[in-house]
Design a protein around this motif. Structure first.
Motif, PDB file in Angstrom:
ATOM      1  N   HIS A  25       0.855  -1.194   0.000  1.00 19.29           N
ATOM      2  CA  HIS A  25       0.000   0.000   0.000  1.00 19.29           C
ATOM      3  C   HIS A  25       0.888   1.241   0.000  1.00 19.29           C
ATOM      4  CE1 HIS A  25      -2.778   3.099   1.415  1.00 19.29           C
ATOM      5  NE2 HIS A  25      -3.707   2.335   0.875  1.00 19.29           N
ATOM      6  N   THR A  26       0.782   2.028  -1.061  1.00 20.25           N
ATOM      7  CA  THR A  26       1.533   3.281  -1.187  1.00 20.25           C
ATOM      8  C   THR A  26       0.561   4.408  -1.524  1.00 20.25           C
ATOM      9  OG1 THR A  26       1.906   3.090  -3.577  1.00 20.25           O
ATOM     10  CG2 THR A  26       3.507   1.990  -2.122  1.00 20.25           C
ATOM     11  N   ASP A  27       1.091   5.596  -1.705  1.00 19.73           N
ATOM     12  CA  ASP A  27       0.247   6.730  -2.083  1.00 19.73           C
ATOM     13  C   ASP A  27      -0.419   6.516  -3.446  1.00 19.73           C
ATOM     14  OD1 ASP A  27       0.954   7.984   0.258  1.00 19.73           O
ATOM     15  OD2 ASP A  27       2.514   9.222  -0.666  1.00 19.73           O
ATOM     16  N   GLU A  28       0.171   5.676  -4.277  1.00 20.71           N
ATOM     17  CA  GLU A  28      -0.351   5.437  -5.618  1.00 20.71           C
ATOM     18  C   GLU A  28      -1.241   4.195  -5.718  1.00 20.71           C
ATOM     19  OE1 GLU A  28       0.022   7.616  -8.135  1.00 20.71           O
ATOM     20  OE2 GLU A  28       0.959   8.849  -6.610  1.00 20.71           O
ATOM     21  N   THR A  29      -1.437   3.488  -4.628  1.00 23.77           N
ATOM     22  CA  THR A  29      -2.206   2.254  -4.665  1.00 23.77           C
ATOM     23  C   THR A  29      -3.633   2.473  -5.155  1.00 23.77           C
ATOM     24  OG1 THR A  29      -0.868   1.401  -2.853  1.00 23.77           O
ATOM     25  CG2 THR A  29      -2.923   0.255  -3.302  1.00 23.77           C
ATOM     26  N   ALA A  30      -4.269   3.520  -4.686  1.00 27.79           N
ATOM     27  CA  ALA A  30      -5.656   3.790  -5.074  1.00 27.79           C
ATOM     28  C   ALA A  30      -5.782   4.015  -6.579  1.00 27.79           C
ATOM     29  CB  ALA A  30      -6.196   4.989  -4.313  1.00 27.79           C
ATOM     30  N   ALA A  31      -4.757   4.569  -7.204  1.00 28.53           N
ATOM     31  CA  ALA A  31      -4.808   4.794  -8.646  1.00 28.53           C
ATOM     32  C   ALA A  31      -4.897   3.473  -9.406  1.00 28.53           C
ATOM     33  CB  ALA A  31      -3.578   5.583  -9.097  1.00 28.53           C
ATOM     34  N   HIS A  32      -4.386   2.418  -8.810  1.00 24.08           N
ATOM     35  CA  HIS A  32      -4.422   1.105  -9.469  1.00 24.08           C
ATOM     36  C   HIS A  32      -5.658   0.299  -9.073  1.00 24.08           C
ATOM     37  CE1 HIS A  32      -2.842  -2.395 -11.502  1.00 24.08           C
ATOM     38  NE2 HIS A  32      -3.088  -3.113 -10.426  1.00 24.08           N
ATOM     39  N   TYR A  33      -5.968   0.284  -7.768  1.00 23.32           N
ATOM     40  CA  TYR A  33      -7.041  -0.581  -7.273  1.00 23.32           C
ATOM     41  C   TYR A  33      -8.384   0.115  -7.117  1.00 23.32           C
ATOM     42  CZ  TYR A  33      -3.429  -4.001  -6.331  1.00 23.32           C
ATOM     43  OH  TYR A  33      -2.403  -4.898  -6.462  1.00 23.32           O
ATOM     44  N   GLY A  34      -8.398   1.411  -6.943  1.00 24.18           N
ATOM     45  CA  GLY A  34      -9.664   2.123  -6.804  1.00 24.18           C
ATOM     46  C   GLY A  34      -9.864   2.706  -5.418  1.00 24.18           C
ATOM     47  N   ASP A  35     -11.117   2.918  -5.067  1.00 25.30           N
ATOM     48  CA  ASP A  35     -11.466   3.599  -3.816  1.00 25.30           C
ATOM     49  C   ASP A  35     -11.177   2.729  -2.587  1.00 25.30           C
ATOM     50  OD1 ASP A  35     -13.488   1.676  -3.763  1.00 25.30           O
ATOM     51  OD2 ASP A  35     -15.079   3.089  -4.269  1.00 25.30           O
ATOM     52  N   ARG A  36     -11.511   3.260  -1.411  1.00 23.63           N
ATOM     53  CA  ARG A  36     -11.242   2.547  -0.144  1.00 23.63           C
ATOM     54  C   ARG A  36     -11.905   1.181  -0.097  1.00 23.63           C
ATOM     55  NH1 ARG A  36     -10.301   5.771   5.111  1.00 23.63           N
ATOM     56  NH2 ARG A  36      -9.174   7.554   4.318  1.00 23.63           N
ATOM     57  N   GLN A  37     -13.115   1.100  -0.602  1.00 26.70           N
ATOM     58  CA  GLN A  37     -13.837  -0.174  -0.592  1.00 26.70           C
ATOM     59  C   GLN A  37     -13.098  -1.210  -1.445  1.00 26.70           C
ATOM     60  OE1 GLN A  37     -17.933   0.119  -1.782  1.00 26.70           O
ATOM     61  NE2 GLN A  37     -18.368  -2.014  -1.328  1.00 26.70           N
ATOM     62  N   ALA A  38     -12.628  -0.801  -2.604  1.00 26.59           N
ATOM     63  CA  ALA A  38     -11.882  -1.709  -3.477  1.00 26.59           C
ATOM     64  C   ALA A  38     -10.566  -2.108  -2.825  1.00 26.59           C
ATOM     65  CB  ALA A  38     -11.632  -1.053  -4.829  1.00 26.59           C
ATOM     66  N   LEU A  39      -9.878  -1.148  -2.203  1.00 32.23           N
ATOM     67  CA  LEU A  39      -8.623  -1.456  -1.509  1.00 32.23           C
ATOM     68  C   LEU A  39      -8.858  -2.447  -0.376  1.00 32.23           C
ATOM     69  CD1 LEU A  39      -6.919   2.045  -1.339  1.00 32.23           C
ATOM     70  CD2 LEU A  39      -6.144   0.041  -2.600  1.00 32.23           C
ATOM     71  N   ALA A  40      -9.946  -2.259   0.360  1.00 28.84           N
ATOM     72  CA  ALA A  40     -10.266  -3.181   1.459  1.00 28.84           C
ATOM     73  C   ALA A  40     -10.538  -4.582   0.920  1.00 28.84           C
ATOM     74  CB  ALA A  40     -11.458  -2.666   2.246  1.00 28.84           C
ATOM     75  N   ALA A  41     -11.214  -4.670  -0.216  1.00 31.12           N
ATOM     76  CA  ALA A  41     -11.504  -5.977  -0.811  1.00 31.12           C
ATOM     77  C   ALA A  41     -10.216  -6.668  -1.242  1.00 31.12           C
ATOM     78  CB  ALA A  41     -12.452  -5.818  -1.998  1.00 31.12           C
ATOM     79  N   VAL A  42      -9.299  -5.914  -1.817  1.00 33.80           N
ATOM     80  CA  VAL A  42      -8.014  -6.492  -2.228  1.00 33.80           C
ATOM     81  C   VAL A  42      -7.222  -6.912  -0.989  1.00 33.80           C
ATOM     82  CG1 VAL A  42      -5.800  -5.987  -3.330  1.00 33.80           C
ATOM     83  CG2 VAL A  42      -7.922  -5.243  -4.412  1.00 33.80           C
TER      84      VAL A  42
END
Length: 97
Positions: A25-42
């Motif tokens: 998880h980095t500052d750029e992670t959301a750009a690849h995986y999406g919003d908080r909900q998507a990050l939580a799912a991953v």
């Protein structure tokens, strides 16, 4: 194989190891995986329940560079929180009817 080959070639003067990082998880992670909900799912696919922090990877590198790893060479240290559950494990799970 390169890590092992170089460890054999350069020992004992140099120890050669490699770190394989899982999801970080980095500052750029959301750009690849999406919003908080998507990050939580991953992150939920990782057995430890979260993505690595950059410091987790740095700590592994520091360990391998320290005297604590003085007898480790030719190794691949996998820092991935236990891996990721494969997609088929979710697909094969029985569904309520």
């Amino acid at each position: 194989m390169l890590t092992q080959a170089l460890a054999i070639e350069w020992a004992p003067a140099v120890r050669v190891n490699c770190v394989t990082a899982g999801l970080v998880h980095t500052d750029e992670t959301a750009a690849h995986y999406g919003d908080r909900q998507a990050l939580a799912a991953v992150a939920a696919t990782v057995p430890l329940g979260r993505m690595a922090r950059p410091a987790d990877i740095a700590d592994a590198c520091l360990l391998l560079a320290s005297p604590l790893a003085g007898y480790i060479t030719g190794a691949n240290l996998v820092v991935d929180g236990g891996g990721q559950r494969p997609a088929y494990s979710e697909a094969a799970r029985p569904r309520p009817r």
